[in-house]
Write a protein that holds these residues in place. Structure first.
Motif, PDB file in Angstrom:
ATOM      1  N   PHE A  77     -20.837 113.877  40.992  1.00  0.00           N
ATOM      2  CA  PHE A  77     -20.122 112.609  40.874  1.00  0.00           C
ATOM      3  C   PHE A  77     -20.844 111.657  39.918  1.00  0.00           C
ATOM      4  CE2 PHE A  77     -18.097 113.121  45.301  1.00  0.00           C
ATOM      5  CZ  PHE A  77     -16.929 113.631  44.757  1.00  0.00           C
ATOM      6  N   GLY A  78     -22.161 111.567  40.050  1.00  0.00           N
ATOM      7  CA  GLY A  78     -22.938 110.685  39.187  1.00  0.00           C
ATOM      8  C   GLY A  78     -22.880 111.110  37.728  1.00  0.00           C
ATOM      9  N   MET A  79     -23.020 112.405  37.482  1.00  0.00           N
ATOM     10  CA  MET A  79     -22.931 112.911  36.106  1.00  0.00           C
ATOM     11  C   MET A  79     -21.524 112.701  35.549  1.00  0.00           C
ATOM     12  SD  MET A  79     -25.905 114.008  35.224  1.00  0.00           S
ATOM     13  CE  MET A  79     -25.580 115.022  33.813  1.00  0.00           C
ATOM     14  N   GLY A  80     -20.519 112.914  36.378  1.00  0.00           N
ATOM     15  CA  GLY A  80     -19.141 112.676  35.939  1.00  0.00           C
ATOM     16  C   GLY A  80     -18.916 111.223  35.561  1.00  0.00           C
ATOM     17  N   MET A  82     -21.161 109.182  34.488  1.00  0.00           N
ATOM     18  CA  MET A  82     -21.910 108.904  33.272  1.00  0.00           C
ATOM     19  C   MET A  82     -21.188 109.473  32.045  1.00  0.00           C
ATOM     20  SD  MET A  82     -25.990 109.212  32.871  1.00  0.00           S
ATOM     21  CE  MET A  82     -26.168 110.863  32.288  1.00  0.00           C
ATOM     22  N   VAL A  83     -20.669 110.678  32.166  1.00  0.00           N
ATOM     23  CA  VAL A  83     -19.994 111.324  31.030  1.00  0.00           C
ATOM     24  C   VAL A  83     -18.661 110.655  30.730  1.00  0.00           C
ATOM     25  CG1 VAL A  83     -18.887 113.474  30.298  1.00  0.00           C
ATOM     26  CG2 VAL A  83     -21.146 113.531  31.350  1.00  0.00           C
ATOM     27  N   LEU A  84     -17.914 110.291  31.768  1.00  0.00           N
ATOM     28  CA  LEU A  84     -16.584 109.704  31.597  1.00  0.00           C
ATOM     29  C   LEU A  84     -16.609 108.182  31.688  1.00  0.00           C
ATOM     30  CD1 LEU A  84     -14.703 112.226  33.903  1.00  0.00           C
ATOM     31  CD2 LEU A  84     -14.851 112.286  31.410  1.00  0.00           C
ATOM     32  N   ALA A  85     -17.688 107.575  31.253  1.00  0.00           N
ATOM     33  CA  ALA A  85     -17.889 106.132  31.428  1.00  0.00           C
ATOM     34  C   ALA A  85     -16.814 105.290  30.756  1.00  0.00           C
ATOM     35  CB  ALA A  85     -19.262 105.725  30.902  1.00  0.00           C
ATOM     36  N   GLU A  86     -16.174 105.801  29.741  1.00  0.00           N
ATOM     37  CA  GLU A  86     -15.166 105.024  29.028  1.00  0.00           C
ATOM     38  C   GLU A  86     -13.823 105.030  29.752  1.00  0.00           C
ATOM     39  OE1 GLU A  86     -16.282 103.228  26.572  1.00  0.00           O
ATOM     40  OE2 GLU A  86     -18.208 104.245  26.819  1.00  0.00           O
ATOM     41  N   GLY A  87     -13.613 105.948  30.666  1.00  0.00           N
ATOM     42  CA  GLY A  87     -12.339 106.047  31.378  1.00  0.00           C
ATOM     43  C   GLY A  87     -12.357 105.276  32.685  1.00  0.00           C
TER      44      GLY A  87
END
Length: 128
Positions: A77-80, A82-87
């Motif tokens: 969840f945390g990595m998701g 961070m990766v999808l921070a713009e959404g």
């Protein structure tokens, strides 16, 4: 069993995540967490450190497997986030990260306090 220094340190780290997250929700930014990606990165850094501290030396029994599994879910969840921070989904992933992290921390403390059934019994010290 009793709680010890590592439980206190993990609690301080998790409390820091909670303070950052509540401040982030209220103000939209905090020191070192100016956006969703920063908040996720700080949460991951503190959360992974807390997990390593609190799991250090524990047996890998049924409860340990559950705790590790939950920690992997929290990490995802945390990595998701961070990766999808713009959404917009990143905010939900960040919230899920914090909730699962709190569950891992709570389960660890209950386990260390001896309140969770299913963990390996501690070895009794015998005098010879």
């Amino acid at each position: 069993m009793r709680l010890d220094v590592r439980d206190l340190l993990a609690t301080v780290l998790v409390a820091a995540i909670g303070i950052l997250y509540v401040g982030y929700l209220g103000h939209g930014r905090m020191p070192f967490a100016h956006d969703t990606r920063g908040m996720a990165a700080m949460g991951l850094a503190l959360g992974v450190t807390a997990f390593v501290v609190v799991r250090n030396g524990d047996k890998y029994d049924r409860v340990g497997q559950l705790e590790t599994g939950l920690a992997v879910v929290a990490l995802a969840f945390g990595m998701g986030a961070m990766v999808l921070a713009e959404g917009t989904v990143a905010e939900n992933l960040l919230a899920a990260y914090v909730v699962v992290l709190l569950a891992v921390w709570g389960l660890e403390l209950l386990d260390h306090a001896g309140l969770v059934p299913g963990h390996a019994p501690p070895k009794e010290m015998t005098r010879t």
